[in-house]
Design an enzyme around this catalytic site. Structure first.
Site, mmCIF file in Angstrom:
data_model
loop_
_atom_site.group_PDB
_atom_site.id
_atom_site.type_symbol
_atom_site.label_atom_id
_atom_site.label_comp_id
_atom_site.label_asym_id
_atom_site.label_seq_id
_atom_site.Cartn_x
_atom_site.Cartn_y
_atom_site.Cartn_z
ATOM 1 N N GLY A 13 -21.125 10.689 29.660
ATOM 2 C CA GLY A 13 -22.135 11.741 29.757
ATOM 3 C C GLY A 13 -22.059 12.426 31.109
ATOM 4 O O GLY A 13 -21.986 11.768 32.153
ATOM 5 N N ALA A 14 -22.072 13.759 31.061
ATOM 6 C CA ALA A 14 -21.929 14.548 32.281
ATOM 7 C C ALA A 14 -23.155 15.411 32.514
ATOM 8 O O ALA A 14 -23.068 16.517 33.035
ATOM 9 C CB ALA A 14 -20.672 15.406 32.182
ATOM 10 N N GLY A 15 -24.339 14.912 32.120
ATOM 11 C CA GLY A 15 -25.587 15.584 32.478
ATOM 12 C C GLY A 15 -26.006 15.141 33.875
ATOM 13 O O GLY A 15 -25.218 14.547 34.623
ATOM 14 N N GLY A 16 -27.252 15.407 34.222
ATOM 15 C CA GLY A 16 -27.732 15.070 35.565
ATOM 16 C C GLY A 16 -27.583 13.594 35.889
ATOM 17 O O GLY A 16 -27.154 13.225 36.996
ATOM 18 N N ALA A 17 -27.896 12.716 34.937
ATOM 19 C CA ALA A 17 -27.837 11.282 35.213
ATOM 20 C C ALA A 17 -26.397 10.829 35.410
ATOM 21 O O ALA A 17 -26.083 10.115 36.369
ATOM 22 C CB ALA A 17 -28.484 10.501 34.064
ATOM 23 N N PHE A 117 -47.779 21.541 37.375
ATOM 24 C CA PHE A 117 -47.206 21.156 36.089
ATOM 25 C C PHE A 117 -48.158 20.211 35.386
ATOM 26 O O PHE A 117 -48.994 19.565 36.031
ATOM 27 C CB PHE A 117 -45.846 20.474 36.303
ATOM 28 N N GLN A 237 -41.735 12.277 22.409
ATOM 29 C CA GLN A 237 -42.660 13.309 22.875
ATOM 30 C C GLN A 237 -42.487 14.646 22.148
ATOM 31 O O GLN A 237 -41.367 15.128 21.989
ATOM 32 C CB GLN A 237 -42.424 13.559 24.363
ATOM 33 N N HIS A 239 -43.402 18.471 22.671
ATOM 34 C CA HIS A 239 -43.827 19.415 23.707
ATOM 35 C C HIS A 239 -44.674 20.493 23.033
ATOM 36 O O HIS A 239 -44.285 21.027 21.991
ATOM 37 C CB HIS A 239 -42.581 20.026 24.348
ATOM 38 N N LEU A 249 -37.653 25.794 23.591
ATOM 39 C CA LEU A 249 -38.712 25.452 24.533
ATOM 40 C C LEU A 249 -39.163 26.627 25.398
ATOM 41 O O LEU A 249 -38.351 27.387 25.900
ATOM 42 C CB LEU A 249 -38.219 24.348 25.460
ATOM 43 N N GLU A 252 -43.484 24.422 30.368
ATOM 44 C CA GLU A 252 -44.848 24.251 30.861
ATOM 45 C C GLU A 252 -45.081 25.055 32.142
ATOM 46 O O GLU A 252 -46.220 25.288 32.542
ATOM 47 C CB GLU A 252 -44.981 22.770 31.178
ATOM 48 N N ARG A 283 -48.693 16.389 27.906
ATOM 49 C CA ARG A 283 -48.133 17.031 26.711
ATOM 50 C C ARG A 283 -48.619 16.412 25.414
ATOM 51 O O ARG A 283 -48.848 17.117 24.428
ATOM 52 C CB ARG A 283 -46.615 16.937 26.759
ATOM 53 N N HIS A 363 -39.206 16.848 21.649
ATOM 54 C CA HIS A 363 -38.658 17.205 22.956
ATOM 55 C C HIS A 363 -37.953 16.069 23.678
ATOM 56 O O HIS A 363 -36.864 16.242 24.208
ATOM 57 C CB HIS A 363 -39.811 17.726 23.822
ATOM 58 N N ARG A 405 -44.017 11.039 28.674
ATOM 59 C CA ARG A 405 -43.472 11.483 29.962
ATOM 60 C C ARG A 405 -44.206 12.714 30.468
ATOM 61 O O ARG A 405 -44.532 13.602 29.687
ATOM 62 C CB ARG A 405 -41.991 11.810 29.804
ATOM 63 N N SER A 410 -38.495 13.970 34.141
ATOM 64 C CA SER A 410 -37.198 13.523 33.634
ATOM 65 C C SER A 410 -36.121 13.825 34.660
ATOM 66 O O SER A 410 -35.298 12.974 34.992
ATOM 67 C CB SER A 410 -36.845 14.198 32.314
HETATM 68 C C1 LIG Z 1 -35.066 22.813 26.809
HETATM 69 C C2 LIG Z 1 -35.375 21.667 27.715
HETATM 70 C C3 LIG Z 1 -36.035 21.879 28.918
HETATM 71 C C4 LIG Z 1 -36.331 20.814 29.769
HETATM 72 N N1 LIG Z 1 -36.979 21.044 30.954
HETATM 73 C C5 LIG Z 1 -37.201 20.014 31.808
HETATM 74 C C6 LIG Z 1 -37.780 20.235 33.096
HETATM 75 O O1 LIG Z 1 -38.067 21.350 33.483
HETATM 76 N N2 LIG Z 1 -37.997 19.175 33.890
HETATM 77 C C7 LIG Z 1 -37.674 17.902 33.515
HETATM 78 O O2 LIG Z 1 -37.892 16.974 34.295
HETATM 79 N N3 LIG Z 1 -37.114 17.671 32.300
HETATM 80 C C8 LIG Z 1 -36.854 18.690 31.460
HETATM 81 N N4 LIG Z 1 -36.262 18.449 30.247
HETATM 82 C C9 LIG Z 1 -35.779 17.105 29.943
HETATM 83 C C10 LIG Z 1 -34.473 16.851 30.692
HETATM 84 O O3 LIG Z 1 -33.770 18.051 30.860
HETATM 85 C C11 LIG Z 1 -33.565 15.874 29.962
HETATM 86 O O4 LIG Z 1 -34.287 14.722 29.637
HETATM 87 C C12 LIG Z 1 -32.400 15.495 30.858
HETATM 88 O O5 LIG Z 1 -31.739 16.642 31.320
HETATM 89 C C13 LIG Z 1 -31.413 14.565 30.196
HETATM 90 O O6 LIG Z 1 -30.353 14.381 31.097
HETATM 91 P P1 LIG Z 1 -29.236 13.313 30.853
HETATM 92 O O7 LIG Z 1 -28.339 13.328 32.038
HETATM 93 O O8 LIG Z 1 -29.850 12.022 30.475
HETATM 94 O O9 LIG Z 1 -28.457 13.846 29.563
HETATM 95 P P2 LIG Z 1 -27.929 15.311 29.142
HETATM 96 O O10 LIG Z 1 -28.061 16.301 30.209
HETATM 97 O O11 LIG Z 1 -28.488 15.592 27.814
HETATM 98 O O12 LIG Z 1 -26.370 15.038 28.999
HETATM 99 C C14 LIG Z 1 -25.851 14.183 28.001
HETATM 100 C C15 LIG Z 1 -24.367 14.040 28.225
HETATM 101 O O13 LIG Z 1 -23.865 13.033 27.358
HETATM 102 C C16 LIG Z 1 -22.681 13.475 26.751
HETATM 103 N N5 LIG Z 1 -22.543 12.781 25.466
HETATM 104 C C17 LIG Z 1 -23.481 12.587 24.509
HETATM 105 N N6 LIG Z 1 -22.956 11.920 23.470
HETATM 106 C C18 LIG Z 1 -21.664 11.677 23.783
HETATM 107 C C19 LIG Z 1 -20.586 11.037 23.118
HETATM 108 N N7 LIG Z 1 -20.721 10.515 21.895
HETATM 109 N N8 LIG Z 1 -19.381 10.991 23.751
HETATM 110 C C20 LIG Z 1 -19.206 11.545 24.978
HETATM 111 N N9 LIG Z 1 -20.202 12.169 25.639
HETATM 112 C C21 LIG Z 1 -21.399 12.225 25.045
HETATM 113 C C22 LIG Z 1 -22.840 14.979 26.626
HETATM 114 O O14 LIG Z 1 -21.578 15.622 26.547
HETATM 115 C C23 LIG Z 1 -23.576 15.313 27.928
HETATM 116 O O15 LIG Z 1 -22.653 15.519 28.967
HETATM 117 C C24 LIG Z 1 -35.963 19.502 29.385
HETATM 118 C C25 LIG Z 1 -35.293 19.286 28.184
HETATM 119 C C26 LIG Z 1 -35.023 20.350 27.345
HETATM 120 C C27 LIG Z 1 -34.342 20.057 26.027
#
Ligand SMILES: Cc1cc2nc3c(=O)[nH]c(=O)nc-3n(C[C@H](O)[C@H](O)[C@H](O)COP(=O)(O)OP(=O)(O)OC[C@H]3O[C@@H](n4cnc5c(N)ncnc54)[C@H](O)[C@@H]3O)c2cc1C
Length: 598
Positions: A13-17, A117, A237, A239, A249, A252, A283, A363, A405, A410
């Site tokens: 996973g290449a999101g924030g975490a 918020f 949750q 939203h 979305l 908020e 929420r 959400h 939450r 998050s």
């Molecule tokens: C529209 C929206 C707005 C939001 N706004 C806010 C906000 O303002 N403030 C806040 O605190 N939170 C907010 N949230 C919540 C927050 O953004 C998410 O909970 C958070 O970004 C999740 O981050 P993550 O790193 O866990 O995963 P994600 O950013 O979802 O990344 C998941 C990663 O896993 C990878 N992955 C998944 N499955 C597989 C697989 N089978 N094989 C390989 N890779 C895989 C994907 O490619 C991706 O890179 C929002 C959420 C949404 C949907």
């Protein structure tokens, strides 16, 4: 042909975490990030509103206040030791992001600007407080870009568009993952000392959701199928402000800047339900109030939606902006550019002149893979840990968010626990050797994918997906009862049976989205089943889990986390087995459970 790779640590996973963990782990270990999406397309990039930290740049604030709000917002199910780590570390984590180059909005004297918020208050619930740090309404986008650039600088290896389908987990030791290279369709075995899962949420089990199409929880389902527990899956949750019918979305932040809810009688109804926080109550509370208004016939034109009103003259009339001051259209357009654009494009309304139709949208998953405060995944409801497996971000359950939450919590969870997990991962790699790979590590999962590819049954994945999403939305969303959840569970189990007879159209190897989306559906069905089983079992109302047949919170019997596991007989299919539930006590330190008032 199966390809093999070896790294000290893998991050799925290449999101924030995932990126925050990669950045910290890569300082001491050879790290690869595997992602089914190109990294900057991860859902973190869509986060609008902001990231919470008690910086006190705008007014007095303290991490203890942030901690209290988080625990109260979570309806006292949060583990308070973890919340303390998060709210204390948040301050330093934001400064770290700033030093990496993240372009936060600024006050005139150059400090990070903050806004109000939902659920965030001053002095233990006294009044709304400005705690959310932000870059207009593109905060997640900025975080993701900043972290990605820093990972590139740190020479992290990326495997983009590799889809993880299985964990190599034997005898409670994680030894790597199996992935499909989406372009070629080839299987890849990644051998590692340790794996950190950061695969985000799984809101796609519901029909109206803010979640991207990719949020199907495959790695979470893979861990579950391999016998690991999932914690607190009943808490999902909703939203309150999704675009009507589409679920997209509207942050908020719109209410943080002064927006209000209006019902079909033109009333600002949140004043009645939450006299102190009003439209900025948490929420779960706002979503329930919207449903109650609709149920009482006070939706707009008697229909199943209400209005979000951000017209400058309404905000001025209600004195709902910070300090009760007047706002201008220009100011709102500067602070909320993307969501105002979304209202115009997706709904065809002019939000400076008309109110916007909204309804609650699925959400955020409070539940997920249980971890300790350093990201180690728990193997059971006791103190057992899995060797070499970590999780962080939305797929994990630390649990800081408890039963609900708070907005902006998050993103802060991602950076705080991504960082802690990344550091612990690097330390683990330093002290450990590679555990041997089992013979034919990719065998079982390759057989399952080949079964789906070759199947000649009569079912279509699109039909099954639509039926699952509809029943989860109708029966397991904001309000639940035993009858509703039981019916949903029967349906999900029927769909799991029918899933064995799905036929796909594309039998090829290259970029076979037909195959992978069907596989994702199988994962969602497993997670929907766990959600329904956990929800049926919890006979109380707490946070996002609202049982009409058990309307009160029951701390005597239910101040505990649910752990769901599957018991798969050896040799059985990967997705078969009976579910078992166990419990883990909630860690209470500073704040004893109280009735929640907003
Ligand atoms: C529209 C929206 C707005 C939001 N706004 C806010 C906000 O303002 N403030 C806040 O605190 N939170 C907010 N949230 C919540 C927050 O953004 C998410 O909970 C958070 O970004 C999740 O981050 P993550 O790193 O866990 O995963 P994600 O950013 O979802 O990344 C998941 C990663 O896993 C990878 N992955 C998944 N499955 C597989 C697989 N089978 N094989 C390989 N890779 C895989 C994907 O490619 C991706 O890179 C929002 C959420 C949404 C949907």
């Amino acid at each position: 042909m199966t390809q093999h790779h070896q790294f000290d640590a893998l991050i799925v996973g290449a999101g924030g975490a995932g990126l925050m963990a990669a950045l910290h782990a890569a300082k001491h270990a050879k790290v690869a990030v595997i992602s089914k999406l190109y990294p900057t397309r991860s859902h973190t990039g869509t986060a609008q509103g902001g990231i919470a930290a008690a910086l006190a740049n705008m007014e007095e604030d303290h991490w203890e206040w942030h901690m209290y709000d988080t625990v109260k917002g979570g309806d006292y199910l949060s583990d308070q030791d973890s919340v303390e780590f998060m709210t204390r570390d948040a301050i330093d984590a934001i400064i770290e992001l700033e030093h990496m180059g993240l372009p936060f909005d600024r006050t005139p004297d150059g400090r990070i600007e903050q806004r109000r918020f939902g659920g965030h208050s001053a002095n233990y619930g006294e009044r709304p407080v400005m705690r959310s740090c932000k870059s207009a309404d593109r905060t997640g986008h900025m975080i993701l870009q900043t972290l990605f650039q820093n990972c590139v600088k740190q020479q992290v290896t990326f495997f983009d568009e590799y889809f993880v389908v299985d964990l190599i987990l034997r005898d409670n030791v994680c030894r790597g993952v199996v992935a499909v290279h989406m372009d070629s369709g080839e299987m890849h075995v990644f051998h590692a000392k340790a794996v950190l899962l950061a695969s985000g949420g799984f809101g796609r089990m519901f029909s109206v959701t803010s979640n991207a199409h990719s949020l199907t929880g495959d790695p979470v389902a893979a861990a579950f199928r391999r016998g690991l527990p999932l914690e607190d899956m009943e808490f999902f949750q909703f939203h309150p402000t999704g675009i009507y019918r589409m679920g997209i979305l509207l942050s908020e932040a719109a209410r943080g800047e002064g927006g209000v809810f209006i019902n079909g009688q033109g009333e600002r109804f949140m004043e009645r339900y939450a006299p102190t926080m009003k439209d900025l109550a948490s929420r779960d509370v706002c979503s329930r109030c919207i449903y109650l208004e609709i149920k009482a016939g006070r939706g707009i034109n008697g229909k199943d939606y209400v209005y979000l009103d951000i017209r400058p003259e309404s905000i001025t009339k209600y004195k709902s902006a910070p300090g009760g001051r007047a706002v201008t259209a220009h100011e709102l357009e500067t602070k909320l550019p993307d969501i105002i654009e979304m209202m115009r494009v997706y709904q065809g309304v002019e939000p400076m002149k008309e109110p916007v139709p909204v309804q609650p949208t699925a959400h955020y998953a409070m539940g997920g893979l249980p971890t300790n405060n350093d990201g180690f995944v728990r193997s059971n409801a006791g103190d057992g840990l899995v060797t070499g497996l970590f999780a962080a971000g939305e797929c994990a359950c630390v649990s800081v968010h408890g039963a609900n939450r708070l907005g902006t919590n998050s993103l802060v969870d991602l950076v705080v626990f991504g960082r802690r997990g990344g550091k612990a991962l690097a330390e683990f790699c330093k002290q450990s050797d590679f555990a041997p790979l089992p013979a034919d590590a990719a065998g079982e999962i390759t057989a399952e994918l080949e079964r789906i590819r070759a199947n000649t049954g009569q079912e279509k994945a699109a039909t099954l997906r639509q039926e699952m999403q509809a029943v989860m939305m109708d029966n397991v969303s904001v309000f639940r009862t035993e009858a509703l959840i039981s019916a949903a569970l029967d349906k999900v189990r029927e769909l799991k049976g029918r899933f064995q007879h799905v036929q796909i159209d594309d039998k090829g190897r290259r970029f076979n989205t037909d195959l992978l989306e069907t596989f994702e559906l199988g994962c969602l069905l497993d997670l929907a089943e766990v959600t329904a089983v956990s929800a049926l079992n919890r006979t109380e109302s707490r946070g996002a889990h609202s049982r009409e047949d058990f309307p009160k919170r029951d701390d005597v019997n239910w101040l505990k986390h649910t752990f769901a596991t599957i018991d798969r007989p050896s040799g059985a299919a990967l997705t078969a087995g009976a579910m078992a539930l166990s419990y883990r006590p909630v860690v209470v330190t500073k704040f004893q459970p109280q009735e929640r008032k907003y």
